[in-house]
Motif scaffolding. Structure first.
Motif, mmCIF file in Angstrom:
data_model
loop_
_atom_site.group_PDB
_atom_site.id
_atom_site.type_symbol
_atom_site.label_atom_id
_atom_site.label_comp_id
_atom_site.label_asym_id
_atom_site.label_seq_id
_atom_site.Cartn_x
_atom_site.Cartn_y
_atom_site.Cartn_z
ATOM 1 N N ASN A 19 0.842 -1.205 0.000
ATOM 2 C CA ASN A 19 0.000 0.000 0.000
ATOM 3 C C ASN A 19 0.869 1.245 0.000
ATOM 4 O O ASN A 19 0.631 2.190 -0.752
ATOM 5 C CB ASN A 19 -0.912 0.004 1.223
ATOM 6 N N ARG A 56 2.512 1.602 -3.373
ATOM 7 C CA ARG A 56 1.599 2.151 -4.387
ATOM 8 C C ARG A 56 1.433 3.657 -4.201
ATOM 9 O O ARG A 56 1.425 4.411 -5.165
ATOM 10 C CB ARG A 56 0.234 1.467 -4.301
ATOM 11 N N ARG A 108 2.324 6.444 -6.882
ATOM 12 C CA ARG A 108 1.343 7.451 -7.276
ATOM 13 C C ARG A 108 1.905 8.852 -7.109
ATOM 14 O O ARG A 108 1.708 9.729 -7.942
ATOM 15 C CB ARG A 108 0.073 7.278 -6.452
ATOM 16 N N GLU A 159 2.438 11.694 -9.996
ATOM 17 C CA GLU A 159 1.863 13.036 -9.910
ATOM 18 C C GLU A 159 2.931 14.111 -9.971
ATOM 19 O O GLU A 159 2.855 15.039 -10.768
ATOM 20 C CB GLU A 159 1.045 13.176 -8.626
ATOM 21 N N THR A 193 -0.755 2.463 -11.597
ATOM 22 C CA THR A 193 0.422 2.017 -10.864
ATOM 23 C C THR A 193 0.672 0.525 -11.041
ATOM 24 O O THR A 193 1.765 0.044 -10.815
ATOM 25 C CB THR A 193 0.292 2.304 -9.366
ATOM 26 N N GLU A 194 -0.375 -0.205 -11.436
ATOM 27 C CA GLU A 194 -0.197 -1.661 -11.558
ATOM 28 C C GLU A 194 0.032 -2.104 -13.000
ATOM 29 O O GLU A 194 0.009 -3.280 -13.313
ATOM 30 C CB GLU A 194 -1.402 -2.387 -10.959
ATOM 31 N N ARG A 206 12.219 8.247 -9.251
ATOM 32 C CA ARG A 206 12.563 7.281 -8.219
ATOM 33 C C ARG A 206 13.909 7.611 -7.585
ATOM 34 O O ARG A 206 14.063 7.591 -6.366
ATOM 35 C CB ARG A 206 12.619 5.879 -8.833
#
Lengths: 349, 512
Positions: free
Chosen positions: B380, B383, B387, B391, B400-401, B419
Motif C-alpha cells: 500500500n 503504491r 502514485r 503526480e 500504478t499496476e 525514483r
C-alpha cells in the motif's frame, strides 16, 4: 483508501487463470477426439473420470492425496522459473526427502524431525547445482539432470541395500507409527494441508517480502537487480535451496503420510516421476503458487478419476496420460488464448 | 523548375495490433536528387513511416507511388529492388564478418551450393568506393571498426545494391562531431551523384545544415514541409513540438560548495580486461553539475559503474562526503546518499515486466517506510509512493499496476529520475539522462537536474549529447580513452575546441 482498493483489484490479473482454463478445455476436446478415434464414448469416459475424482468422499480424498506431492514439486519448479532458472532437480530432491524420512524417523520416531530431515536432505541435494550455477556458471538443466540420475541410483542402492526391510523384501523399513502423519480420513493425511500452507508461504515469500522481490527481480533482469542493490547470486542460491526444501518435504510426506505401507517400494516405484509431473503442474498453474494449488488438485482429479474411467468406461490409463499431455502442451502455447478470443469475437460478430 | 517526385506516399495510416495509431494519414513527397529532412520528436512516427516505405511494415491504408507507379512491398527486398535502401539506427551487421562479407550478405546466391564470387564482388565494391571517394577497410572484422565506419559500411551495403533513394534513420546519434561532418560530406556527394536522401533526425542544427527541404511530423501527422533555406531553427522547433521550446535552460549562477564526490587516481578495467579508466581524478561539489563529455566508449560506462559500485575498482579511491566508498556495493551507496540514473534504461534502470509500483520501489525496497516489519513489503505504501512519483513528475502511465513496458520511453525515463530523486540523495549520477527521450521530457529532466543543483546537490552528468553537457554543466571534463583531455568551464571554450579534445588532443596543446 477506496481508490487503492480498486487498484488492488485491477492488479489481480485473471488472464493467466482464464488462459489455463481454456487450455484445459481444449485439452479435453482434443482428448475427446482421441477417445472417439479409439472407439470410446467420450461423454461416458469423462463422466466416470469426474465421478471418480469428485463423486464421493473417497474420490475427493484420493484427488487431494494425488495432488499433494506434485503440488510441492511444482512449487520447486515455479520458484526456479521466477528467479530465472530452469530447475528440474525437484525429482531427485524428492527421492532424498523420502529416503531421509525413512532413515531419520527410524533413529528418532518424531514426525516433525522426519519432515525437517526430509526437507534438509532435499535442499542438500539442490546445493551442488546451485553452487555450480552461481560460482561456475554451469547451466542448471545439465547439472540437475545429471544429479537426478546420480540421486536415483544412490537412493535405489539405499532402498535395496542398507534400508531394505528384512521382513518384507519388497519395501524399505517402515516409518515408525509415532512418526506417521495423522490421517484425515479415506487414506488422506494432513500432508495436503501442509502442502497448501507451503504454497501460500511460497506465495508470501515471493510477492510480499524484500527477499522475494529480489528473487523475482533477479529472475527478470539480473543487471537491474544488481543495480537496485539486490544480490542475484543470493537469489539463485535461495531459489535452489528453497526449491530443494519443498521437494524434500514432498518426498518425506509421500512416505510418512501414505499408508498402509509407510515405506518406499522396492525399485522406488512410489517415489519416481513426481518431480517431472510437477513441471506440468507448474506450467498449468502459471508458475504461481496459488495457481499451482488449483492445478495440482486438477491433476490429482485426473489421476483419481482414472480408476473408474478404466473400470466403467474401459478407457486405458495410457489415453488418460495422453489427455494430460495435451493439456500441458496447450497451456504451453502462449498465443492460444488470443486465438480463441479472436475466434470468439469473429463468431459473435 | 518542374521537379519529378520519385516517391509519393498518400494517406498512409498505420495502426499497430495493440491499437496504437502511429500514422494518421501521412502525405509525403520526395523529389529526385534532393536531401529531405524528416523531423520529429521521438515517437512522432518518423521511423514507422520510413519502415512502411522500406517494406518492413505494411500500411493499414494508403498508397505508395514510386516514380508515379503504385507499389506494394511485401518485404525490404522488394523495396531494394525498386531502388530504395534504408540504414537503420541500430546497425544490422554481422560483427565477426568483415565489411566485404557484410556488404555482399544476402546477395551471395541462393542455391544450396552456389559459389560466392568474392573477388568479383570486391572489384565492384572497390570501383564503387573509388567513384564516390567513400572508403572503408574491407577486410577488418566489423567489430574492430569504429561506429562511424560501421555506419559507412551500412551505407555502402545499400549503394552496392544500386539504390537511388537512401533512408538514414537518426544516423548521427552515434557519431562524434568530426564523424558527423564526414558523413555530411559523403551525403552531399551522393546527392551530387544524383541519389535521393531521406534524413531522419530530431536535431535541428543537423537538419538546417544538411537538407534541402524539411517535412515535420508530429504525433503521426505531417505538420508541414518547408524549404530549409527559408526555415529557422526556432520555426522548426515550434513545428516539431507544437509550441515554443525553451532551447536554453535557465541556469542561475551559483557558487559551488564543498566537494561531495571525490575520485582519486581511479583505474578501472573494462569487460575485456582493457584499462578503460586510466588514472582519473576529479571532484563534484555541492551545487554543481559536473559534466563528462566524450565519444561513447571512452570509459564513461566503466567510470559510472565503478562509482556506483557495480564494477571493481582496480586502483585509486572514491570518496563520498569524505567517506571512503571504494568497493562498496550499490545498496550501501544508496544508504550513504547516492542516486543513479543509469545509462541503460531498459536493461538496468527498470525491469520492464514489473509494474510501475514495483519499479518505483527498486533500490528503496529495504527502507523501513515501505515495510510492515523488517523484510515484509507494504505494498500500500509502495503504491502510494508510485502514485506520488507519477503526480510529481507528471508521468503518463495507465496506472500504478501497469507493467512499466507500457510506458513510453520518455515516461520510463521520468519514472527513473523520479525514483532516484525520491531517494533524497546528496549526490546523483545522471548517465545519458535524455537519450531517446522526447523533447518535452528532455526539457523537464534537464531543468530538474538544474533544480537539484540549485538545491545544493552534487550532480555528475555523463552524456553523449554534447549540447546537453555544454548547456547543463558548471564544469566539464572531456574524456578520451579513459583520461581527461581537459577539465573546463563550458563558456570558456568553443565547440570546436571541445571537439578536438573529444578527438584526443589535450587542452594544453590546443591553447598553446
Amino acid at each position: 483508501m477506496k481508490r487503492s482498493g480498486s487498484e488492488l483489484l485491477k492488479s489481480i490479473n485473471l488472464r493467466p487463470f482464464v488462459e489455463s482454463l481454456i487450455a484445459i478445455l481444449v485439452g479435453f476436446i482434443i482428448g475427446a477426439i482421441v477417445l472417439i478415434a479409439f472407439g470410446y464414448n467420450p461423454f461416458e469416459a469423462y463422466y466416470w473420470l469426474f465421478h471418480g475424482a469428485l463423486g464421493s468422499t473417497y474420490g475427493i480424498a484420493s484427488t487431494l492425496k494425488y495432488a499433494t506431492p506434485i503440488m510441492l514439486t511444482a512449487l520447486t519448479f515455479a520458484i526456479g522459473t521466477r528467479t530465472g532458472i530452469f530447475n528440474i532437480g525437484a525429482e531427485s530432491s524428492f527421492y532424498f526427502g523420502a529416503i531421509a524420512a525413512v532413515i531419520f524417523t527410524n533413529i528418532w520416531d518424531n514426525m516433525v524431525f522426519g519432515l525437517v530431515m526430509g526437507m534438509l536432505f532435499g535442499a542438500l541435494w539442490a546445493l551442488p547445482p546451485a553452487v555450480l550455477k552461481v560460482y561456475r556458471g554451469v547451466h542448471e538443466v545439465i547439472s540437475t539432470i545429471m544429479l537426478n540420475w546420480i540421486g536415483w541410483f544412490f537412493v535405489l542402492w539405499l532402498i535395496i541395500g542398507p534400508y531394505a526391510n528384512p521382513n518384507d523384501p519388497n519395501k524399505t523399513i517402515r516409518i515408525p507409527v509415532d512418526a506417521r502423519l495423522p490421517e484425515i480420513g479415506y487414506g488422506l493425511s494432513i500432508a495436503i494441508v501442509i502442502a497448501i500452507v507451503a504454497a501460500v508461504l511460497t506465495y508470501f515469500l515471493l510477492w510480499h517480502t524484500t527477499t522475494g522481490f529480489g528473487m523475482r527481480a533477479s529472475g527478470m533482469n539480473q543487471k537491474a537487480a544488481r543495480y537496485a542493490g539486490m544480490n542475484p547470486k543470493m537469489a539463485v542460491m535461495l531459489s535452489f535451496l528453497i526449491g530443494g526444501l519443498l521437494s524434500g518435504l514432498g518426498g518425506a510426506m509421500k512416505i510418512m503420510g501414505e499408508g498402509p505401507g509407510y515405506a518406499i517400494s522396492q525399485g522406488g516405484a512410489n517415489i519416481y516421476g513426481f518431480g517431472f509431473d510437477g513441471i506440468g503442474v507448474a506450467l498449468v498453474g502459471r508458475n504461481h503458487p496459488l495457481g499451482i494449488i488449483l492445478s495440482a488438485i486438477f491433476f490429482g482429479m485426473l489421476r483419481a478419476g482414472t480408476a473408474l474411467m478404466q473400470v466403467r468406461a474401459q478407457v486405458p490409463l495410457e489415453i488418460i496420460k495422453v489427455i494430460q499431455g495435451i493439456i500441458v502442451i496447450t497451456v504451453a502455447i502462449p498465443s492460444l488464448y488470443d486465438l480463441v478470443k479472436k475466434a470468439l469475437r469473429r463468431g459473435a460478430a | 523548375m518542374e521537379r519529378t517526385p520519385i516517391i509519393e506516399m498518400k494517406g498512409i495510416v498505420k495502426v499497430y495490433p495493440d491499437g496504437t495509431k502511429a500514422l494518421k494519414g501521412v502525405d509525403l513527397t520526395v523529389y529526385e536528387g534532393e536531401i529531405l529532412g524528416l523531423l520529429g520528436e521521438n515517437g512522432a512516427g518518423k521511423t514507422t513511416l520510413m519502415k512502411t516505405l522500406f517494406g518492413m511494415l505494411h500500411p493499414t491504408s494508403g498508397k505508395i507511388l514510386i516514380r508515379g507507379k503504385e507499389v506494394q512491398f511485401k518485404s525490404p527486398s522488394d523495396a531494394i529492388a525498386q531502388g530504395i535502401g534504408m540504414v537503420h539506427q541500430h546497425f544490422t551487421l554481422v560483427e565477426v564478418f568483415d565489411a566485404l562479407h557484410n556488404i555482399i550478405l544476402g546477395m551471395e546466391g541462393h542455391g544450396l551450393f552456389s559459389k560466392i564470387d568474392v573477388d568479383k564482388a570486391k572489384e565492384r565494391l572497390q570501383k564503387l568506393m573509388d567513384d564516390l571517394n567513400f572508403k572503408v577497410p574491407l577486410e577488418t572484422p566489423v567489430e574492430d571498426l569504429p561506429v562511424g565506419v560501421q555506419q559507412r559500411i551500412e551505407i555502402l551495403k545499400m549503394l552496392y545494391r544500386d539504390v537511388d533513394v537512401l533512408i538514414l534513420d537518426e544516423p548521427t546519434a552515434v557519431l562524434t562531431p568530426v564523424e558527423v561532418e564526414e558523413l555530411f560530406r559523403v551525403l552531399r556527394q551522393l546527392k551530387e551523384e544524383g541519389k535521393t536522401i531521406i534524413f531522419i533526425s530530431h536535431k535541428l542544427n543537423e537538419v538546417m545544415d544538411l537538407t534541402d527541404r524539411v517535412t515535420v511530423i508530429r504525433k503521426g501527422e505531417v505538420v508541414g514541409t518547408v524549404n530549409t533555406s527559408e526555415a529557422t531553427p526556432q520555426l522548426l522547433a515550434r513545428m516539431m513540438v507544437g509550441r515554443d521550446v525553451v532551447l536554453r535552460i535557465e541556469k542561475p549562477p551559483k557558487e559551488p560548495g564543498e566537494p561531495i564526490l571525490r575520485v582519486e587516481n581511479l583505474k578501472v578495467r573494462g569487460d575485456r580486461g582493457e584499462v578503460a579508466v586510466n588514472g582519473l581524478s576529479f571532484d563534484v561539489r555541492a551545487g554543481e553539475i559536473f559534466g563528462i563529455a566524450g565519444v561513447e566508449g571512452n570509459g564513461q560506462t566503466e567510470l559510472i559503474e565503478a562509482i556506483s559500485g557495480l564494477r571493481k575498482v582496480e586502483e585509486g579511491k572514491i570518496y563520498l562526503q569524505g567517506k571512503d566508498i571504494t568497493g562498496k556495493g550499490p545498496r550501501e551507496l544508496y544508504d550513504l546518499g547516492m542516486a543513479h540514473v543509469p545509462e541503460d534504461r531498459t536493461h538496468m534502470g527498470l525491469i520492464l515486466d514489473m509494474t510501475v509500483t514495483e519499479n518505483s520501489l527498486l533500490g528503496l525496497h529495504w527502507r523501513p517506510d515501505f515495510q510492515y516489519v523488517k523484510g515484509v513489503i507494504n505494498w500500500n505504501k509502495a503504491r502510494e509512493h508510485a502514485r506520488s512519483l507519477i503526480e510529481q513528475f507528471d508521468i503518463s502511465a495507465p496506472g500504478t499496476e501497469a507493467p512499466v513496458k507500457a510506458l513510453s520511453g520518455g515516461n520510463q525515463q521520468k519514472l527513473i529520475v523520479a525514483r532516484e530523486v525520491s531517494k533524497e540523495p546528496v549526490f546523483i549520477i545522471a548517465a545519458q539522462p535524455t537519450r531517446g527521450v522526447d523533447v518535452a521530457s528532455t526539457e523537464y529532466i534537464r531543468n530538474y537536474l538544474v533544480k537539484l543543483r540549485n538545491e545544493g546537490k552534487a550532480v555528475l552528468l555523463v552524456s553523449a549529447d554534447l549540447d546537453e553537457v555544454i548547456q547543463l554543466s558548471d564544469r566539464m571534463g572531456i574524456i578520451y580513452e579513459g583520461e581527461f583531455m581537459g577539465v573546463v568551464k563550458p563558456e570558456e571554450v568553443s565547440t570546436e575546441e571541445i571537439g578536438m579534445m573529444m578527438g584526443g588532443i589535450r587542452y594544453e596543446e590546443i591553447r598553446k
